[in-house]
Design an enzyme around this catalytic site. Structure first.
Site, mmCIF file in Angstrom:
data_model
loop_
_atom_site.group_PDB
_atom_site.id
_atom_site.type_symbol
_atom_site.label_atom_id
_atom_site.label_comp_id
_atom_site.label_asym_id
_atom_site.label_seq_id
_atom_site.Cartn_x
_atom_site.Cartn_y
_atom_site.Cartn_z
ATOM 1 N N GLY A 16 20.139 14.812 13.835
ATOM 2 C CA GLY A 16 20.720 15.521 12.697
ATOM 3 C C GLY A 16 19.771 16.579 12.146
ATOM 4 O O GLY A 16 18.643 16.743 12.637
ATOM 5 N N MET A 18 18.160 16.650 9.285
ATOM 6 C CA MET A 18 16.925 16.057 8.760
ATOM 7 C C MET A 18 16.108 15.388 9.868
ATOM 8 O O MET A 18 14.875 15.445 9.858
ATOM 9 C CB MET A 18 17.258 15.045 7.651
ATOM 10 N N THR A 84 22.230 9.117 1.876
ATOM 11 C CA THR A 84 22.901 8.978 0.577
ATOM 12 C C THR A 84 24.360 8.578 0.785
ATOM 13 O O THR A 84 24.865 8.581 1.901
ATOM 14 C CB THR A 84 22.831 10.300 -0.207
ATOM 15 N N ALA A 106 15.042 6.765 -1.270
ATOM 16 C CA ALA A 106 15.005 7.872 -2.224
ATOM 17 C C ALA A 106 16.172 8.800 -1.910
ATOM 18 O O ALA A 106 16.390 9.162 -0.754
ATOM 19 C CB ALA A 106 13.690 8.645 -2.122
ATOM 20 N N ALA A 107 16.922 9.152 -2.932
ATOM 21 C CA ALA A 107 17.995 10.130 -2.747
ATOM 22 C C ALA A 107 17.403 11.516 -2.551
ATOM 23 O O ALA A 107 18.083 12.425 -2.068
ATOM 24 C CB ALA A 107 18.924 10.125 -3.958
ATOM 25 N N HIS A 139 25.163 22.312 -2.669
ATOM 26 C CA HIS A 139 24.630 22.002 -1.344
ATOM 27 C C HIS A 139 25.433 22.749 -0.280
ATOM 28 O O HIS A 139 26.567 23.168 -0.536
ATOM 29 C CB HIS A 139 24.710 20.490 -1.055
ATOM 30 N N LYS A 143 27.686 18.906 3.782
ATOM 31 C CA LYS A 143 27.353 17.662 3.081
ATOM 32 C C LYS A 143 28.612 16.833 2.877
ATOM 33 O O LYS A 143 29.655 17.349 2.479
ATOM 34 C CB LYS A 143 26.678 17.973 1.741
HETATM 35 P P1 NAD Z 1 23.432 15.380 9.656
HETATM 36 O O1 NAD Z 1 24.914 15.178 9.654
HETATM 37 O O2 NAD Z 1 22.877 16.676 10.165
HETATM 38 O O3 NAD Z 1 22.733 14.205 10.510
HETATM 39 C C1 NAD Z 1 23.161 12.874 10.493
HETATM 40 C C2 NAD Z 1 22.834 12.293 11.848
HETATM 41 O O4 NAD Z 1 23.129 10.883 11.828
HETATM 42 C C3 NAD Z 1 23.669 12.925 12.990
HETATM 43 O O5 NAD Z 1 22.831 13.336 14.054
HETATM 44 C C4 NAD Z 1 24.581 11.778 13.406
HETATM 45 O O6 NAD Z 1 24.964 11.826 14.779
HETATM 46 C C5 NAD Z 1 23.690 10.581 13.083
HETATM 47 N N1 NAD Z 1 24.415 9.308 13.098
HETATM 48 C C6 NAD Z 1 25.702 9.048 12.723
HETATM 49 N N2 NAD Z 1 26.003 7.758 12.973
HETATM 50 C C7 NAD Z 1 24.895 7.201 13.519
HETATM 51 C C8 NAD Z 1 24.592 5.903 14.009
HETATM 52 N N3 NAD Z 1 25.493 4.902 13.986
HETATM 53 N N4 NAD Z 1 23.372 5.684 14.504
HETATM 54 C C9 NAD Z 1 22.438 6.663 14.535
HETATM 55 N N5 NAD Z 1 22.661 7.919 14.097
HETATM 56 C C10 NAD Z 1 23.887 8.176 13.601
HETATM 57 O O7 NAD Z 1 22.975 15.105 8.178
HETATM 58 P P2 NAD Z 1 21.573 15.473 7.458
HETATM 59 O O8 NAD Z 1 21.710 16.772 6.738
HETATM 60 O O9 NAD Z 1 20.463 15.301 8.460
HETATM 61 O O10 NAD Z 1 21.509 14.343 6.339
HETATM 62 C C11 NAD Z 1 21.472 12.970 6.714
HETATM 63 C C12 NAD Z 1 21.498 12.112 5.441
HETATM 64 O O11 NAD Z 1 20.305 12.342 4.697
HETATM 65 C C13 NAD Z 1 22.660 12.410 4.474
HETATM 66 O O12 NAD Z 1 23.065 11.207 3.871
HETATM 67 C C14 NAD Z 1 22.035 13.336 3.442
HETATM 68 O O13 NAD Z 1 22.690 13.295 2.198
HETATM 69 C C15 NAD Z 1 20.650 12.721 3.365
HETATM 70 N N6 NAD Z 1 19.586 13.603 2.879
HETATM 71 C C16 NAD Z 1 18.661 13.026 2.076
HETATM 72 C C17 NAD Z 1 17.564 13.743 1.643
HETATM 73 C C18 NAD Z 1 16.509 13.052 0.810
HETATM 74 O O14 NAD Z 1 15.520 13.690 0.384
HETATM 75 N N7 NAD Z 1 16.653 11.755 0.570
HETATM 76 C C19 NAD Z 1 17.429 15.092 2.005
HETATM 77 C C20 NAD Z 1 18.390 15.670 2.841
HETATM 78 C C21 NAD Z 1 19.468 14.903 3.277
#
Ligand code: NAD
Length: 258
Positions: A16, A18, A84, A106-107, A139, A143
């Site tokens: 993903g 992140m 999140t 952490a969110a 965002h 998201k």
């Molecule tokens: P994204 O959609 O780009 O990535 C999510 C990844 O999870 C994808 O590659 C997807 O294939 C994978 N995934 C889905 N189901 C899965 C499973 N069963 N097993 C393993 N992997 C699986 O999203 P993102 O922008 O990378 O964000 C990911 C999460 O992190 C979201 O919940 C976002 O809100 C959160 N986030 C948190 C922070 C923070 O500081 N805490 C910052 C940015 C994003």
């Protein structure tokens, strides 16, 4: 504090946005401190677990919580989760896991947001009931959850400062004939679009003046760095729940990445 040299790291949600930022940081400022041992995404066979990992960093989707916990089961690895949008049932399963291993959630992993959260609580307390707290966030359009986890953390901090019960004070959306705003709610508004990494403003709206406290993240790398600092820190801790407050409070939170 445990020396982080040679710490073996598992990554969940590795493909993903992140997950890729975490891999960049592992190859950059965290090289030689944390080593990627296992990378898992949705298409990784169920038999691949996190055995041998000291800590697992999760940036995936809330619906994958059971999959994550199954792969962690029996490994003793610490968990750092930034995902999140988890519902109460998924949160409860994380709490149960924290009885056996350290779980850091952490969110928002940015230091600026950690400080903002403290400032919001302080401001809401100081200004009192004549100032209405409202939270606004923007965002990128991909998201999935709204309001953002960070917006909810900030809203809860405002409610704490005001002495309002949480989550009862949460007013997640307004549309149509909403009636007048009550004195004991914290409202939320969310915009989605473009590639906005994350922007949050807490308004404290008074009759003749208002305070606005804003944080803007410029690059997702800030969250990846924060999560990896949390990963280094949490491997030295016992079972239990941890968050940014613990990391910030611990002056020895580890060397800052270059
Ligand atoms: P994204 O959609 O780009 O990535 C999510 C990844 O999870 C994808 O590659 C997807 O294939 C994978 N995934 C889905 N189901 C899965 C499973 N069963 N097993 C393993 N992997 C699986 O999203 P993102 O922008 O990378 O964000 C990911 C999460 O992190 C979201 O919940 C976002 O809100 C959160 N986030 C948190 C922070 C923070 O500081 N805490 C910052 C940015 C994003």
């Amino acid at each position: 504090m445990t020396g982080a040299q040679g710490v073996r790291l598992g990554l969940f949600g590795a493909s993903g946005r992140m997950g890729r930022k975490v891999q960049e940081a592992l190859a950059g400022p965290f090289a030689g401190r944390l080593a990627l041992a296992v990378a898992v995404d949705a298409d990784t066979p169920a038999g691949v677990g996190f055995a041998g990992c000291d800590v697992v960093v999760d940036f995936s989707v809330a619906a994958a919580t059971d999959d994550l916990l199954a792969r962690l089961s029996g490994t003793g690895a610490a968990l750092v989760s930034g995902t999140t949008g988890r519902d109460a049932a998924a949160e409860a399963r994380l709490v149960a896991h924290a009885a056996h291993a350290p779980v850091f959630t952490a969110a928002n992993f940015s230091l600026g947001v950690a400080v903002l959260t403290a400032l919001v609580e302080q401001a809401a307390r100081a200004l009192g009931p004549d100032f209405d707290p409202e939270v606004f966030e923007i965002h990128h359009g991909r998201k999935r959850d709204a309001p953002s986890g960070t917006a909810l953390v900030l809203g809860e901090a405002a409610a704490r400062g005001r002495g309002l019960p949480w989550p009862e004070a949460r007013r997640a959306a307004r549309e149509g004939d909403t009636g007048a705003r009550t004195a004991d709610e914290v409202g939320f508004a969310a915009l989605r679009g473009g590639d906005v990494v994350g922007e949050h403003t807490v308004f404290l709206l008074g009759a003749v003046e208002r305070l606005e406290l804003t944080h803007r993240a410029a690059d997702r790398g800030v969250f990846a760095h924060g999560a990896l600092r949390a990963a280094e820190w949490v491997v030295g801790q016992g079972p239990g729940r941890y968050g940014m407050r613990d990391l910030v409070a611990d002056a020895g939170a580890g060397p800052q990445p270059g």
